[in-house]
Every structure is written in C-alpha cells, then in structure tokens.
Motif scaffolding. Structure first.
Motif, PDB file in Angstrom:
ATOM      1  N   LEU A  51       0.863  -1.143  -0.042  1.00  0.00           N
ATOM      2  CA  LEU A  51       0.209   0.046   0.021  1.00  0.00           C
ATOM      3  C   LEU A  51       0.947   1.330  -0.017  1.00  0.00           C
ATOM      4  N   ARG A  52       1.991   1.115   0.215  1.00  0.00           N
ATOM      5  CA  ARG A  52       2.749   2.414   0.594  1.00  0.00           C
ATOM      6  C   ARG A  52       3.203   2.843  -1.152  1.00  0.00           C
ATOM      7  N   GLU A  53       3.126   2.030  -1.960  1.00  0.00           N
ATOM      8  CA  GLU A  53       3.164   2.619  -3.329  1.00  0.00           C
ATOM      9  C   GLU A  53       1.950   2.934  -3.926  1.00  0.00           C
ATOM     10  N   ILE A  54       0.828   2.956  -3.216  1.00  0.00           N
ATOM     11  CA  ILE A  54      -0.374   3.216  -3.795  1.00  0.00           C
ATOM     12  C   ILE A  54      -1.127   4.599  -3.267  1.00  0.00           C
ATOM     13  N   PRO A  55      -1.520   5.370  -3.973  1.00  0.00           N
ATOM     14  CA  PRO A  55      -2.139   6.611  -3.364  1.00  0.00           C
ATOM     15  C   PRO A  55      -3.236   6.370  -2.152  1.00  0.00           C
ATOM     16  N   GLU A  56      -3.234   6.859  -1.317  1.00  0.00           N
ATOM     17  CA  GLU A  56      -4.439   6.465  -0.086  1.00  0.00           C
ATOM     18  C   GLU A  56      -5.654   6.410  -0.662  1.00  0.00           C
ATOM     19  N   GLU A  57      -6.051   7.354  -1.675  1.00  0.00           N
ATOM     20  CA  GLU A  57      -7.559   7.148  -2.212  1.00  0.00           C
ATOM     21  C   GLU A  57      -7.640   5.840  -2.805  1.00  0.00           C
ATOM     22  N   GLN A  58      -6.676   5.265  -3.230  1.00  0.00           N
ATOM     23  CA  GLN A  58      -7.071   4.132  -3.936  1.00  0.00           C
ATOM     24  C   GLN A  58      -6.764   2.654  -2.965  1.00  0.00           C
ATOM     25  N   TRP A  59      -6.495   2.902  -1.787  1.00  0.00           N
ATOM     26  CA  TRP A  59      -6.584   1.920  -0.780  1.00  0.00           C
ATOM     27  C   TRP A  59      -7.647   0.940  -0.688  1.00  0.00           C
ATOM     28  N   PRO A  60      -8.017  -0.251  -0.551  1.00  0.00           N
ATOM     29  CA  PRO A  60      -9.120  -0.891  -0.391  1.00  0.00           C
ATOM     30  C   PRO A  60      -9.861  -0.401   0.859  1.00  0.00           C
ATOM     31  N   ASP A  61     -11.282  -0.956   0.631  1.00  0.00           N
ATOM     32  CA  ASP A  61     -12.196  -0.401   1.615  1.00  0.00           C
ATOM     33  C   ASP A  61     -11.922  -1.486   2.987  1.00  0.00           C
ATOM     34  N   CYS A  62     -11.176  -2.216   2.885  1.00  0.00           N
ATOM     35  CA  CYS A  62     -11.116  -3.332   3.911  1.00  0.00           C
ATOM     36  C   CYS A  62      -9.557  -3.232   4.392  1.00  0.00           C
ATOM     37  N   PHE A  63      -9.396  -3.265   5.575  1.00  0.00           N
ATOM     38  CA  PHE A  63      -8.119  -3.477   6.362  1.00  0.00           C
ATOM     39  C   PHE A  63      -7.353  -4.800   5.823  1.00  0.00           C
ATOM     40  N   GLU A  64      -6.046  -4.507   5.154  1.00  0.00           N
ATOM     41  CA  GLU A  64      -5.201  -5.510   4.631  1.00  0.00           C
ATOM     42  C   GLU A  64      -4.659  -6.251   5.759  1.00  0.00           C
ATOM     43  N   GLY A  65      -5.282  -7.315   6.366  1.00  0.00           N
ATOM     44  CA  GLY A  65      -5.033  -7.914   7.523  1.00  0.00           C
ATOM     45  C   GLY A  65      -6.134  -8.435   8.100  1.00  0.00           C
ATOM     46  N   THR A  66      -6.360  -8.606   9.605  1.00  0.00           N
ATOM     47  CA  THR A  66      -7.218  -9.101  10.411  1.00  0.00           C
ATOM     48  C   THR A  66      -7.529  -8.214  11.450  1.00  0.00           C
ATOM     49  N   VAL A  67      -8.755  -8.127  11.723  1.00  0.00           N
ATOM     50  CA  VAL A  67      -9.295  -7.246  12.901  1.00  0.00           C
ATOM     51  C   VAL A  67     -10.153  -7.962  13.593  1.00  0.00           C
ATOM     52  N   VAL A  68      -9.802  -7.963  14.820  1.00  0.00           N
ATOM     53  CA  VAL A  68     -10.438  -8.897  15.902  1.00  0.00           C
ATOM     54  C   VAL A  68     -10.835  -8.360  16.809  1.00  0.00           C
ATOM     55  N   TYR A  69     -12.403  -8.292  17.258  1.00  0.00           N
ATOM     56  CA  TYR A  69     -13.038  -7.532  18.234  1.00  0.00           C
ATOM     57  C   TYR A  69     -13.290  -8.549  19.169  1.00  0.00           C
ATOM     58  N   PHE A  70     -13.210  -8.075  20.648  1.00  0.00           N
ATOM     59  CA  PHE A  70     -13.669  -8.582  21.861  1.00  0.00           C
ATOM     60  C   PHE A  70     -14.750  -7.931  22.222  1.00  0.00           C
ATOM     61  N   LEU A  71     -15.845  -8.647  22.410  1.00  0.00           N
ATOM     62  CA  LEU A  71     -16.990  -8.289  22.778  1.00  0.00           C
ATOM     63  C   LEU A  71     -17.647  -8.928  24.160  1.00  0.00           C
ATOM     64  N   PHE A  72     -17.432  -8.144  25.262  1.00  0.00           N
ATOM     65  CA  PHE A  72     -17.510  -8.573  26.635  1.00  0.00           C
ATOM     66  C   PHE A  72     -18.958  -9.428  26.807  1.00  0.00           C
ATOM     67  N   PRO A  73     -18.983 -10.493  27.274  1.00  0.00           N
ATOM     68  CA  PRO A  73     -17.882 -10.935  28.311  1.00  0.00           C
ATOM     69  C   PRO A  73     -16.911 -12.130  27.386  1.00  0.00           C
ATOM     70  N   SER A  74     -17.286 -12.747  26.215  1.00  0.00           N
ATOM     71  CA  SER A  74     -16.664 -13.470  25.871  1.00  0.00           C
ATOM     72  C   SER A  74     -16.813 -14.030  24.203  1.00  0.00           C
ATOM     73  N   CYS A  75     -17.380 -13.126  23.624  1.00  0.00           N
ATOM     74  CA  CYS A  75     -17.316 -13.193  22.045  1.00  0.00           C
ATOM     75  C   CYS A  75     -16.264 -12.608  21.455  1.00  0.00           C
ATOM     76  N   VAL A  76     -15.871 -13.474  20.365  1.00  0.00           N
ATOM     77  CA  VAL A  76     -14.681 -13.099  19.453  1.00  0.00           C
ATOM     78  C   VAL A  76     -15.211 -12.733  18.119  1.00  0.00           C
ATOM     79  N   LEU A  77     -15.156 -11.597  17.429  1.00  0.00           N
ATOM     80  CA  LEU A  77     -15.230 -11.492  15.976  1.00  0.00           C
ATOM     81  C   LEU A  77     -14.234 -11.413  15.387  1.00  0.00           C
ATOM     82  N   VAL A  78     -13.956 -12.203  14.174  1.00  0.00           N
ATOM     83  CA  VAL A  78     -12.646 -11.950  13.527  1.00  0.00           C
ATOM     84  C   VAL A  78     -13.064 -11.698  12.066  1.00  0.00           C
TER      85      VAL A  78
END
Ligand code: FES
Ligand SMILES: [Fe+2]
Length: 374
Positions: free
Chosen positions: A249-276
C-alpha cells in the motif's frame, strides 16, 4: 470499520512496522493463575456470565419464519423470527418437563417437544398437547415458553440468559467501530469444541500476536505481522494485525487503498465473544465455561461476508479448515498446556506490555467478578 477507520488504522500500522513495534500497555502485569483453576472463581465467572448480555449470532443467520438454537454458557436458547421479521428469544425448555422443543436450525411455524409432543407457536404459546384433560387445574397461562431478553443491534443478536438482563445498549460503546454489513453475512458452517483449558485462556489466544513467530511459525507467521494496533471501547476492544502484503500500500495513493483493512481485525465483545473480521470471510467465536475450571465450550461460526457461488463456498471451506487447524492444532493445544502448568503449581502469569488487550480483558473480567487482582 468504515473507510475512515480503515485508512487511519492502516496508517497507524504502517508506522508501527516502520518503528518495528506495536501499540503497547504502559507496563507488564503479574496475575495470579488461581483464576484459571479455583472452583470459587469458576462459580464467580459463571455467575457474571449468566448476568451479562451475549452476542450470539448475526441477524442474517435467522431469516423470516426460521429459527436457530444455541447453547449459551449451558443455557439452551431458541431464537425465532416470525413472518413479520420480529425476533424473539426463548429458553429452549418445555413447560411440561423441560426438554428442548427445537433442535439445530431451520424453518418452522410450530415447535414440538420430542418427549411428550407438547407444541408451541412462534410466539412461544402452548397450542397443543396430548391428553390435555390430565392437566386440569393447571393454569395454562404459565405454560408457554419462557421469553428471554433479546435485541438486534449493529447486525448482531444480543441475548440475556435470565429475566431482567439489560440487553439494549450493550454495544453502544463499540457500535461506531462495528460498521459491517452483517445482515448480508451468510453462514457457512459452525463447529463446536470442548477444550481442556479454562475459558479465559481460550479467549486469550485470540488477542495477542506475540506468539505468532513461535506457535504459528509455519501457519500464520509466514503471512502475518505482529505490528498491531489496539483500541478499547469501554469493556469491549479490538486489535488489527496486518498481512505482510500491507507494505504494497505504500506504493499506492491513499484514495486507492481498498475499503477493507489489509489484515485481520479482531473484536472482543464482553464477556466472551470474539469477532474475527477478514475481507471476504469472518468468524464469530463464542467461548463459555465448561463443567469445571479446566474446561471450555467453544463454538466457531464461519461466515461469508456476502453471497457466494458454490465454487466460492468450496474455497471458503478450505479457508475455514485452515482457521480450524490453527485453533485446534496450535492455539487450543497451547491453552491446554498452560492449564496443566497452573494445575501443577505454576502460580502466576505475566502479561507483557506487548499484550495490552489481554491486560484490558482480564481487568474487565476481574471487575465483573468483583475481584481486583494486582
Ligand atoms: S417434556 Fe416436553 S412434552 Fe414432556
Ligand atoms: Fe494463535
């Protein structure tokens, strides 16, 4: 995660990669390991879990006229969506003698208990039973299914496991971060596991990348980096770890970055739910205490982020298998070893400053049970 959030998280992570670091807590913390093995703590955990709202499904998993059953911390829950789209939750326990009135999931207008065939409608009312004359004198009003608190927020189904649990607003603090089209998600498959480790250890494996180069040397490490961003939302939280390909992404202008994060986003929802959250598929991992401190019940639902062809579903099944092998063959094995170590006398653990989300999660759990471990 909307576009603005994705872009700012991407910038943070690229900066962390440049500096060869990750978001950190101010200091390391030491915690007693009896929280994983003590019977008293096990009972306290079960008590606060019984009082807490739980995210247990994506709204799209239950279409109109369909139902879904879930075991939530050993409580049998029945979710029913009527033809008008209204979702109800019930204790999946018959008024006659308590057996389940529905199994699995599907389409149904009526729910017939398999034990003596008492029959309920989608509103939970008892509508038929064999030999009603044998129950003269029992007020029929109390013979419906027991309703449970339920609400749909941000595309997730939140239930309470007993009367009086306030389910509305459970996600308020994290709602702005949870901008995903969950109502379009399609269920691929759910797996269930019993893990021989305390439920908290099983949640923990999802929230730090310190172990990637070692435990996941040949699986995750070749494709992912541990330069993660961490964010807290009241009791909830999330971290985002990049794929190595984020460097492109360093080679691409920011406006052309994809809408999704290039990786994994993991949420902790209290008390014990994990959203990957992945870009094309996501997982909801629900973790609950088992029958003793050294056991956890785990449900792993693999979702597609939108409609998919049969061929695409096949491909996703392979992706799901990869995730399962990673969890079952590596993370859960490590969690069970930790449990054995505690039971054998390893009496404290240390959470590094590079494990900030674990520090946060243990803090909110300790607050929930009213303990204050130092
Ligand atoms: S327990 Fe359900 S009909 Fe008897
Ligand atoms: Fe892991």
């Amino acid at each position: 995660m909307n576009r603005e959030d994705t872009v700012s998280t991407t910038k943070r992570v690229l900066d962390l990669i440049d500096r060869n670091t990750l978001d950190c807590a101010p200091a390391a913390r030491r915690l007693p390991s009896n929280m994983f093995i003590a019977n008293e703590r096990h009972l306290q955990d079960k008590a606060f879990i019984a009082r807490s709202p739980h995210a247990i499904a994506y709204t799209g998993e239950i279409k109109r006229g369909h139902y879904l059953t879930r075991s939530v911390a050993s409580v049998p829950v029945l979710l029913v969506r009527d033809k008008d789209g209204l979702l109800r939750a019930f204790l999946n326990a018959c008024a006659h003698r308590g057996a389940c009135v529905a199994q699995g999931e599907g389409k149904a207008q009526r729910f017939k208990c398999s034990y003596h065939a008492w029959c309920y409608d989608q509103q939970g009312r008892l509508i038929a039973r064999p030999g009603p004359e044998h129950f003269d004198g029992i007020d029929e009003a109390g013979l419906g299914l027991k309703p449970l608190p339920v609400v749909e927020e941000r595309g997730l189904v939140i239930v309470g496991l007993q009367d009086g649990v306030e389910v509305s607003g459970h996600l308020d603090s994290v709602a702005h971060a949870l901008e995903y089209p969950y109502q379009e998600y399609e269920h691929l498959k759910t797996w269930e596991f019993t893990v021989e480790a305390n439920w908290k250890l099983v949640v923990d494996v999802n929230f730090e990348g310190y172990h990637f180069p070692f435990l996941h040397k040949n699986s995750l490490h070749p494709i992912a980096l541990g330069n993660a961003s961490f964010d807290l939302f009241d009791r909830h939280g999330r971290w985002a770890f990049p794929l190595r390909s984020i460097d492109q992404l360093r080679e691409i202008p920011e406006e052309q970055w994809p809408d999704c994060f290039e990786g994994t986003v993991v949420y902790f929802l209290f008390p014990s739910c994990v959203l990957v959250q992945g870009s094309t598929a996501s997982q909801m991992i629900r973790v609950y205490p088992g029958s003793h401190p050294g056991q956890a019940q785990v449900q792993f639902s693999y979702m597609l982020n939108g409609p998919a062809t049969e061929e695409e579903r096949e491909g996703h099944l392979q992706g799901a298998q990869f995730a399962i092998e990673l969890l079952r063959g590596e993370d859960f094995v490590a969690a069970a070893e930790c449990q054995q170590g505690f039971e054998a006398g390893r009496d404290a653990i240390v959470l590094g400053s590079n494990e900030p989300l674990l520090q946060h999660i243990h803090r909110v759990w300790d607050e929930a049970v009213g303990t204050n471990y130092k």
